[in-house]
Motif scaffolding. Structure first.
Motif, short mmCIF file in Angstrom:
data_model
loop_
_atom_site.label_atom_id
_atom_site.label_comp_id
_atom_site.label_asym_id
_atom_site.label_seq_id
_atom_site.Cartn_x
_atom_site.Cartn_y
_atom_site.Cartn_z
N GLY A 296 0.81 -1.21 0.00
CA GLY A 296 0.00 0.00 0.00
C GLY A 296 0.85 1.26 0.00
N VAL A 297 1.85 1.31 0.86
CA VAL A 297 2.68 2.51 0.99
C VAL A 297 3.45 2.78 -0.29
CG1 VAL A 297 4.64 3.51 2.20
CG2 VAL A 297 2.89 2.30 3.48
N GLU A 298 4.06 1.75 -0.87
CA GLU A 298 4.90 1.97 -2.05
C GLU A 298 4.07 2.35 -3.27
OE1 GLU A 298 8.21 2.18 -2.27
OE2 GLU A 298 8.05 2.12 -0.09
N SER A 299 2.86 1.85 -3.37
CA SER A 299 1.99 2.25 -4.48
C SER A 299 1.62 3.73 -4.36
CB SER A 299 0.73 1.38 -4.49
OG SER A 299 -0.17 1.84 -5.46
N SER A 300 1.33 4.16 -3.15
CA SER A 300 0.87 5.55 -2.96
C SER A 300 1.99 6.56 -3.15
CB SER A 300 0.26 5.71 -1.57
OG SER A 300 1.24 5.52 -0.56
N ASN A 301 3.18 6.28 -2.61
CA ASN A 301 4.21 7.33 -2.68
C ASN A 301 4.77 7.52 -4.08
OD1 ASN A 301 6.06 5.23 -2.89
ND2 ASN A 301 6.70 5.32 -0.75
N ASN A 302 4.61 6.52 -4.96
CA ASN A 302 5.01 6.74 -6.35
C ASN A 302 3.92 7.44 -7.15
OD1 ASN A 302 7.18 4.76 -5.65
ND2 ASN A 302 7.60 4.99 -7.83
N ALA A 303 2.66 7.32 -6.70
CA ALA A 303 1.56 8.00 -7.40
C ALA A 303 1.48 9.48 -7.04
CB ALA A 303 0.24 7.31 -7.07
N VAL A 304 2.15 9.87 -5.94
CA VAL A 304 2.06 11.25 -5.46
C VAL A 304 2.53 12.25 -6.52
CG1 VAL A 304 3.18 12.88 -3.90
CG2 VAL A 304 2.14 10.82 -3.00
N LEU A 305 3.61 11.94 -7.21
CA LEU A 305 4.19 12.91 -8.15
C LEU A 305 3.20 13.24 -9.27
CD1 LEU A 305 6.57 14.64 -8.96
CD2 LEU A 305 7.54 12.68 -10.18
N GLY A 306 2.47 12.23 -9.76
CA GLY A 306 1.48 12.49 -10.81
C GLY A 306 0.44 13.49 -10.35
N GLY A 307 -0.04 13.34 -9.11
CA GLY A 307 -1.01 14.30 -8.58
C GLY A 307 -0.38 15.65 -8.31
N ALA A 308 0.86 15.65 -7.81
CA ALA A 308 1.51 16.92 -7.45
C ALA A 308 1.82 17.78 -8.67
CB ALA A 308 2.80 16.63 -6.68
N LEU A 309 1.99 17.13 -9.83
CA LEU A 309 2.30 17.91 -11.04
C LEU A 309 1.11 18.71 -11.55
CD1 LEU A 309 4.56 15.44 -13.07
CD2 LEU A 309 5.24 17.56 -11.94
N VAL A 310 -0.11 18.34 -11.14
CA VAL A 310 -1.29 19.06 -11.62
C VAL A 310 -1.26 20.53 -11.17
CG1 VAL A 310 -3.80 19.20 -11.55
CG2 VAL A 310 -2.68 16.97 -11.78
N PRO A 311 -1.23 20.84 -9.86
CA PRO A 311 -1.17 22.26 -9.48
C PRO A 311 0.15 22.93 -9.85
CG PRO A 311 -0.92 20.86 -7.54
CD PRO A 311 -1.27 19.96 -8.68
N THR A 312 1.24 22.14 -9.87
CA THR A 312 2.54 22.73 -10.20
C THR A 312 2.58 23.22 -11.64
OG1 THR A 312 3.60 21.23 -8.61
CG2 THR A 312 5.02 22.33 -10.20
N LEU A 313 2.11 22.39 -12.58
CA LEU A 313 2.18 22.77 -13.99
C LEU A 313 1.09 23.74 -14.40
CD1 LEU A 313 3.00 19.30 -15.64
CD2 LEU A 313 4.58 21.16 -15.07
N LEU A 314 -0.14 23.52 -13.91
CA LEU A 314 -1.26 24.33 -14.38
C LEU A 314 -1.35 25.69 -13.70
CD1 LEU A 314 -4.12 21.71 -14.80
CD2 LEU A 314 -2.42 22.49 -16.44
N PHE A 315 -0.94 25.75 -12.43
CA PHE A 315 -1.12 27.01 -11.70
C PHE A 315 0.19 27.55 -11.12
CE2 PHE A 315 -5.02 24.47 -11.23
CZ PHE A 315 -5.88 25.29 -11.95
N GLY A 316 1.28 26.84 -11.32
CA GLY A 316 2.55 27.29 -10.76
C GLY A 316 2.55 27.25 -9.25
N VAL A 317 1.77 26.33 -8.67
CA VAL A 317 1.68 26.23 -7.21
C VAL A 317 2.31 24.91 -6.76
CG1 VAL A 317 0.13 26.12 -5.24
CG2 VAL A 317 -0.42 27.60 -7.17
N PRO A 318 3.50 24.95 -6.21
CA PRO A 318 4.12 23.71 -5.73
C PRO A 318 3.57 23.33 -4.37
CG PRO A 318 5.57 25.54 -5.31
CD PRO A 318 4.36 26.12 -5.97
#
Length: 648
Positions: A296-318
């Protein structure tokens, strides 16, 4: 999208993706570094590169850190990064029971599935966001940036006052130089060096990397003396297939948490681990070596980056330190994050998605094939790793401005970063303040000039975002108030060093008060933003001083008391870093770094002459190759220049 894939596989970008992915594995295996420190080391090499190659390398590095950290978490019981802390709970007991290979196989396969799921979600989100983004004008973008700033509340750790004051300090430091609205010079102390502002990279390296290197040197040991995998690789794969719903459910949670600024990878592993335990019928083996805890843990922490790129790329909000650095890297290579990532830069956006997917496959595939060899990296003594990291950060610093004075700036911010680390000030909060300052100030002025207050407040998305920001702040304050009292003996031990804990808040107060005085004579548009940042910071710092004075437990923190005991003194360690900076500033990079490497390996690592020569010649050869390939030339030394290209 196919065009972006052809660009990735048909150019040198694929090579850089491989390099970034392997670097991420290396960084992930070494405890104490993590994605933010790895990104700090990588950014200088991105400067001047083609955007496609630069982003492939950056995404490759970030994507595989959370795969590589599985090795140290399982084999050593030491988290390679913040996102794999919960992996230790079941992975390490499995390794002690001779099931290390099974735990690693389950972790690697879960990681690649989670990473691919994150890339898939990012793709779907971008497709849907094309319409949503059209609803965003300047007021909505301003509120999104404020949402990113509000995430500092969640990143503040035990003390909200510490988080706000250090974020304000980051904004104030980034305000040095030209005021964007009035063009006036501000906060530069009359120094020409500061007239164009502080270089981001030198500040980031000082705050994030120097404290970790100091910690490595002071530990003066290798990570492990007997890494062992055991057997059961095939069983680990079967475990993942049997628990496929845990994998997908955890990946979904990872994407959602990653898309929330301020939450990110440091907590997602605990959220998912708790969810996995609660949903299990048989909970008896959790904490003693249950493979479901690893999956469970390893699946989630690798999926985090995909979600984190949404606000970072679209709104410039890290939402974290590593995505804030990715944002800086984008700006450094001439890409402005925002709605343009869905129009003129759409090919680069899709290339990053492909890079994210391929990097996860490369990372997990490499770990499956070379896990036994990668585990041997933990045998390397820190005394051999630290000098090469010190040389790497000096090279990285000189690459940007080619100004030796930047080396002394990393010493200044290194001292600040060490104090922040020791006394519990959030370093990601500082970085978010530093990175968002420019966009926040410009958006604030543009919105104020184009919209009245009533026009601003009656926009639906603005109201929704305002409600979310207030909810985030209220939640953070509530959590602060609800925190249970800590161990009384530990608090009493920390309280004994309270006089030292006053130093940083006092310095911050003096800094904020001085800034208020210095900008007082500027035009209103030039002084408004630094006045707000300094005023907010001063209030927070004074509250913190009051909390320290009365002994509030949340304000008391000292890692020297609660952390590990070191065998090498702090001053001894700092002396080596200062010596490296002085040698390189005086004799140029190649001569100065060679002298430093030779001396450090001889006295600290106690290496033999042949090994010293091989290490110095090898690493200098790599840097010589890189500088010639990039066509860049490092500055001469102040006393003597022995730069190799003078002889060609």
């Amino acid at each position: 999208m196919l065009e972006a894939f052809q660009t990735l596989v048909g150019t040198s970008a694929l090579f850089y993706l491989f390099f970034g992915a392997l670097l991420g594995l290396f960084v992930g295996i070494l405890p104490a570094l993590g994605g933010a420190a790895g990104m700090s080391l990588l950014i200088p090499f991105l400067y001047g590169m083609e955007p496609a190659a630069a982003m492939a390398m950056a995404i490759g590095m970030l994507a595989t850190v959370s795969t590589g950290d599985t090795i140290s978490s399982v084999l050593l019981g030491v988290p390679g990064s913040a996102s794999s802390q919960a992996t230790v709970l079941d992975g390490f007991p499995m390794a002690k029971n001779g099931q290390g290979a099974r735990a690693l196989a389950a972790g690697f396969l879960s990681s690649v599935i989670g990473g691919l799921f994150g890339a898939f979600v990012l793709t779907l989100t971008l497709q849907g966001a094309k319409q949503v983004i059209l609803w965003f004008g300047m007021p909505e973008i301003l509120m999104m940036i404020l949402f990113g700033v509000a995430s500092v509340a969640a990143l503040s750790g035990k003390s909200l006052a510490k988080g706000i004051s250090i974020c304000a300090f980051g904004m104030l430091a980034a305000s040095i130089g030209f005021a964007p609205a009035s063009g006036e010079q501000r906060l530069d102390l009359g120094l020409f060096y500061l007239s164009e502002g502080l270089p981001l990279l030198a500040c980031v390296i000082g705050v994030f990397v120097i404290p970790e290197i100091v910690d490595l040197i002071q530990q003066n040991r290798s990570i492990s003396d007997r890494p062992s995998l055991g057997s059961g690789m095939r069983q680990g794969v079967v475990d993942v297939l049997r628990n496929k719903w845990i994998v997908f459910r955890s990946a979904i949670v990872g994407c959602l948490v990653g898309a929330m600024p301020g939450v990110g990878g440091s907590v997602v592993d605990w959220i998912v681990y708790g969810q996995t335990v609660r949903s299990a019928r048989d909970k008896s083996m959790f904490g003693k070596g249950d493979v479901r805890g690893v999956i469970g843990v390893e699946s989630s922490n690798n999926a985090v980056l995909g979600g984190a790129l949404v606000p970072t790329l679209l709104f410039g909000v890290p939402g974290s330190g590593s995505t804030a650095l990715l944002l800086s890297a984008l700006i450094l290579i001439g890409i402005q994050p925002g709605p343009g990532m869905l129009t003129q830069d759409i090919n680069l956006t899709y290339l990053m998605i492909w890079s994210l997917a391929l990097a996860n496959i490369i990372g997990a595939g490499s770990c499956f094939l070379f896990a036994r060899h990668l585990a041997k990296l933990t045998l390397i003594p820190f005394a051999w790793i630290a000098p090469f990291l010190i040389v790497a950060i000096t090279f990285a610093t000189l690459q940007i401005n080619r100004d030796p004075r930047d080396l002394f700036l990393i010493l200044v911010f290194g001292a600040i970063g060490i104090a922040m680390r020791r006394f519990g000030f959030s370093r990601p909060a500082f970085l978010i303040g530093f990175v968002l300052q420019q966009n926040l100030e410009k958006s604030l002025y543009q919105t104020a000039q184009l919209y009245s207050l009533s026009e601003f407040l009656f926009r639906p998305i603005v109201l929704v975002l305002l409600a979310v920001i207030l909810a985030v702040l209220a939640s953070s304050v509530w959590q602060q108030l609800q925190k249970q009292p800590e161990d009384r003996e530990e608090i009493e031990a920390i309280a004994k060093t309270r006089p030292v804990q006053f130093i940083l808040p006092i310095l911050l107060s003096v800094c904020f008060a001085s800034a208020l005085a210095m900008v007082n004579d500027l035009q209103p548009l030039g002084r408004l933003f630094p006045q707000v940042a300094a005023g907010l910071g001063l209030v927070s710092a004074l509250i913190l001083l009051w909390q320290l004075a009365v002994g509030t437990p949340s304000a008391l923190e000292d890692q020297r008391v609660t952390g590990p005991r070191y065998s090498i003194s702090f001053l001894h360690t700092i002396a080596w870093i200062v010596a490296a900076v002085l040698l390189i500033a005086c004799f140029g990079f190649f001569a100065g770094a060679s002298l430093f490497l030779g001396a450090f390996l001889a006295f600290e690592a106690r290496a033999k002459p042949l090994a010293i020569a091989a290490g110095v010649v090898g690493i200098m050869g790599v840097y010589l190759f890189l500088t010639f390939q990039a066509g860049t030339y490092l500055p001469d030394g102040w006393i003597l220049s022995l730069n190799p290209w003078d002889h060609f």
